[in-house]
Design an enzyme around this catalytic site. Sequence first.
Site, PDB file in Angstrom:
ATOM      1  N   ASP A 117       9.364   2.556   1.434  1.00  0.00           N
ATOM      2  CA  ASP A 117       8.238   3.331   1.948  1.00  0.00           C
ATOM      3  C   ASP A 117       8.124   3.027   3.431  1.00  0.00           C
ATOM      4  O   ASP A 117       7.660   1.962   3.825  1.00  0.00           O
ATOM      5  CB  ASP A 117       6.956   2.938   1.180  1.00  0.00           C
ATOM      6  CG  ASP A 117       5.715   3.633   1.726  1.00  0.00           C
ATOM      7  OD1 ASP A 117       5.773   4.183   2.837  1.00  0.00           O
ATOM      8  OD2 ASP A 117       4.673   3.597   1.036  1.00  0.00           O
TER       9      ASP A 117
ATOM     10  N   LYS B  59       3.039  10.368   8.056  1.00  0.00           N
ATOM     11  CA  LYS B  59       2.341   9.905   9.260  1.00  0.00           C
ATOM     12  C   LYS B  59       2.905  10.447  10.574  1.00  0.00           C
ATOM     13  O   LYS B  59       2.630  11.565  10.941  1.00  0.00           O
ATOM     14  CB  LYS B  59       2.286   8.379   9.260  1.00  0.00           C
ATOM     15  CG  LYS B  59       1.246   7.832   8.263  1.00  0.00           C
ATOM     16  CD  LYS B  59       0.955   6.380   8.509  1.00  0.00           C
ATOM     17  CE  LYS B  59      -0.078   5.816   7.549  1.00  0.00           C
ATOM     18  NZ  LYS B  59      -1.454   6.081   7.948  1.00  0.00           N
TER      19      LYS B  59
ATOM     20  N   PHE C 213       0.856  -1.185   0.000  1.00  0.00           N
ATOM     21  CA  PHE C 213       0.000   0.000   0.000  1.00  0.00           C
ATOM     22  C   PHE C 213       0.890   1.232   0.000  1.00  0.00           C
ATOM     23  O   PHE C 213       1.789   1.361   0.831  1.00  0.00           O
ATOM     24  CB  PHE C 213      -0.919   0.034   1.225  1.00  0.00           C
ATOM     25  CG  PHE C 213      -1.871   1.200   1.189  1.00  0.00           C
ATOM     26  CD1 PHE C 213      -3.025   1.147   0.418  1.00  0.00           C
ATOM     27  CD2 PHE C 213      -1.598   2.374   1.879  1.00  0.00           C
ATOM     28  CE1 PHE C 213      -3.893   2.233   0.350  1.00  0.00           C
ATOM     29  CE2 PHE C 213      -2.457   3.466   1.808  1.00  0.00           C
ATOM     30  CZ  PHE C 213      -3.608   3.392   1.046  1.00  0.00           C
TER      31      PHE C 213
END
Length: 397
Positions: free
Chosen positions: A223, A252, A138
């Site tokens: 990532d 985040k 993702f």
Amino acid sequence: MNEDAYTRKAFDCIAETYSRFPVVITKGEGVFLWDDSGKKYIDFTSGIAVTSLGHCNPRVVQAVTKQVQELFHISNLYWTKPQAQLAQLLCEHSFAEKVFFCNSGAESVEAAIKLARKYGHDTRGPDCYQIVCLEGSFHGRTLAAITATGQPVYQRGFEPLPDGFTHVPPNNVHALKLAADKRTAAILMEPILGEGGVHVLDNDFLKAARDIANDIGALLIFDEIQVGMGRTGKMFAYQHTDVEPDVMCLAKALANGLPIGAMLAKEDVMKHLGPGTHASTFGGNPVSCSAAIEVINQLTEPGALEGIVELGDYLMAQLRGLAKRHKVIKDVRGRGLIQAVEFERELPGLANHLLDQGFLVIVAHNRLLRLLPPFVMERKHIDLLIEKLDSYLAENT
Ligand SMILES: Cc1ncc(COP(=O)(O)O)c(C=O)c1O
């Protein structure tokens, strides 16, 4: 939801892109949240790996408050000290030598993809633009990021997707070798697949990806948007291995809840994004950067990362104990404070039941419980969740 305090109409004005729980959260402090009826919750999501140092972390609040009184925003045509200081801290604590700032995870992936294409064009020619990604991964919701994402459910209906992305199964060196060729600009992966089910990639696979990238002259992009910033007990998840990427994406938890994204790279790679090739109005905003500086200050204090490992070990031990008592638990996995419990079958009422009982958790496809507690959580909070899970599983399985 306290319907007296809000008109239904106001909520109806929000686009319905999320399936939300019927709860309006109004306040947060440390591991706790409160809704508009005053009900208290323990947060095992950290806003999906964002508020890792706890809601309204006092030192982050102080840093942000000071910054908003001095300067909210200035164009990236000018320098700011918070942006420079944050870039320096990120470089000091990672493999990187340069940082591009943006506002979110997807934007940071987008920036990494653009960098990889530009690097491929400049070093190996215009046919070198392919990105090899992992099935089940993702990477966010922009068009390029959903195309990099190895889950067709996020792509359906948005075709035509950008050209140049291919996917291989995680931990399959043979498939990676076959997929990576002279057209490959980069290999992109999460060292731990987060949203895809908390799968820690094998060290050997990461090493092979590094070697393959080196052999063909491609970039290795990690990532770490979900697993970076201390979540696994190291500042960055790749630091558990002896493999370093060329490029890394962060967002985040970087500013503990203020919007920020960052794409980090070695200097000889980042130089391929020269003036005018990429930009972001809000990227590296001084307020978000001041929060992120304070996040790194706290994570680098003696004992901070060790505390995450310790609490993670405790959580894992409790979840494994639960698995021994309940056959419906198929697997418990994770690292540090990103952990998952996979069930043999769907348990459709689990998330709502825990919410009723005062716990925020993430449940995917009704059969995967993902726990991302804030680092300031205490063992007693974990014990409370385990107690509730124990009784729910005893009654419902
Ligand atoms: C690994 C990973 N990459 C990218 C993203 C996208 O980040 P954002 O929602 O900030 O765009 C996420 C979000 O969950 C993620 O977990």
